[in-house]
Design a protein around this motif. Structure first.
Motif, PDB file in Angstrom:
ATOM      1  N   TYR A  78       0.833  -1.199   0.000  1.00 54.97           N
ATOM      2  CA  TYR A  78       0.000   0.000   0.000  1.00 54.97           C
ATOM      3  C   TYR A  78       0.865   1.246   0.000  1.00 54.97           C
ATOM      4  N   VAL A  79       0.348   2.303  -0.639  1.00 54.29           N
ATOM      5  CA  VAL A  79       0.999   3.604  -0.627  1.00 54.29           C
ATOM      6  C   VAL A  79       0.016   4.600  -0.029  1.00 54.29           C
ATOM      7  N   PHE A  80       0.506   5.378   0.944  1.00 53.95           N
ATOM      8  CA  PHE A  80      -0.294   6.422   1.567  1.00 53.95           C
ATOM      9  C   PHE A  80      -0.391   7.599   0.609  1.00 53.95           C
ATOM     10  N   SER A 127       1.786  -0.947 -12.575  1.00 52.86           N
ATOM     11  CA  SER A 127       2.914  -1.027 -13.513  1.00 52.86           C
ATOM     12  C   SER A 127       4.051  -0.181 -12.951  1.00 52.86           C
ATOM     13  N   GLU A 128       5.205  -0.248 -13.578  1.00 62.61           N
ATOM     14  CA  GLU A 128       6.337   0.569 -13.132  1.00 62.61           C
ATOM     15  C   GLU A 128       5.991   2.049 -13.196  1.00 62.61           C
ATOM     16  N   LYS A 129       5.369   2.476 -14.286  1.00 60.94           N
ATOM     17  CA  LYS A 129       5.011   3.887 -14.436  1.00 60.94           C
ATOM     18  C   LYS A 129       4.032   4.315 -13.346  1.00 60.94           C
ATOM     19  N   GLN A 130       3.010   3.504 -13.084  1.00 62.69           N
ATOM     20  CA  GLN A 130       2.040   3.847 -12.047  1.00 62.69           C
ATOM     21  C   GLN A 130       2.705   3.959 -10.681  1.00 62.69           C
ATOM     22  N   LEU A 131       3.606   3.034 -10.390  1.00 65.40           N
ATOM     23  CA  LEU A 131       4.293   3.052  -9.103  1.00 65.40           C
ATOM     24  C   LEU A 131       5.190   4.279  -8.986  1.00 65.40           C
ATOM     25  N   ARG A 132       5.924   4.581 -10.046  1.00 64.80           N
ATOM     26  CA  ARG A 132       6.794   5.768 -10.013  1.00 64.80           C
ATOM     27  C   ARG A 132       5.966   7.051  -9.887  1.00 64.80           C
ATOM     28  N   ASP A 133       4.852   7.118 -10.595  1.00 68.48           N
ATOM     29  CA  ASP A 133       3.998   8.310 -10.539  1.00 68.48           C
ATOM     30  C   ASP A 133       3.448   8.535  -9.135  1.00 68.48           C
ATOM     31  N   LEU A 176       4.549   7.380  -6.256  1.00 67.59           N
ATOM     32  CA  LEU A 176       5.619   7.691  -5.303  1.00 67.59           C
ATOM     33  C   LEU A 176       6.074   9.141  -5.445  1.00 67.59           C
ATOM     34  N   ALA A 177       6.254   9.598  -6.669  1.00 65.55           N
ATOM     35  CA  ALA A 177       6.673  10.985  -6.902  1.00 65.55           C
ATOM     36  C   ALA A 177       5.615  11.958  -6.371  1.00 65.55           C
ATOM     37  N   ASP A 178       4.351  11.652  -6.614  1.00 67.37           N
ATOM     38  CA  ASP A 178       3.266  12.517  -6.145  1.00 67.37           C
ATOM     39  C   ASP A 178       3.225  12.580  -4.622  1.00 67.37           C
TER      40      ASP A 178
END
Length: 157
Positions: free
Chosen positions: A52-54, A77-83, A85-87
């Motif tokens: 999970y990501v807060f 996906s990798e892009k979704q996870l990177r997006d 996390l960056a946000d």
């Protein structure tokens, strides 16, 4: 779906995040530079790929988040996870917008009056004492008012 190891590699590419191993081979990632009490960004990343990501009050993830403001990243996906996390890192580390103005009065051609007030976290648009809308950013509140035909009348500190 990304594997546990792939997710770890992506998450650990963000030097701001600190890894903390927890029970059952799960891993948490904290953001010690968070401007808020909340430092836990990735919660319970599990070897089966679940985790999970807060996201707090980030509107972009509102429909995906549960009542604790967590988004399940199992199928990301990798892009979704990177997006995401960056946000979240930006959300937790960027200074709030300037507090002033704390109070603005807006009116339209029909003579309706709305006020915008900053409560330290959100910008509320009020009709009298009744909440019309709540926005996380001043620019969003301003855009809403302009689209509804309102113009800034006065600013109060």
């Amino acid at each position: 779906m990304l594997t546990f190891e792939q997710k770890q590699q992506i998450i650990e590419s963000y030097s701001e995040l600190e890894r903390k191993d927890i029970s059952l081979k799960r891993v948490n990632y904290h953001l010690p530079t968070s401007l808020y009490e909340k430092t836990l960004v990735v919660e319970k990343l599990h070897p089966n790929g679940n985790g999970y990501v807060f996201v707090g009050d980030l509107l972009a993830y509102e429909s995906m988040a549960d009542e604790r403001h967590l988004v399940n990243i199992r199928e990301f996906s990798e892009k979704q996870l990177r997006d995401i996390l960056a946000d979240v890192i930006a959300y937790l580390t960027e200074e709030d917008e300037p507090v002033l103005p704390l109070h603005e009065t807006w009116s339209n051609r029909e003579g309706d009056v709305l006020t915008v007030r900053f409560d330290g976290h959100d910008y509320g648009v009020y009709h009298g004492e009744n909440v019309e809308e709540i926005f996380g950013k001043y620019e969003t509140a301003k855009s809403y008012l302009l689209e509804e035909g309102f113009r800034l009348k006065t600013k109060h500190a």
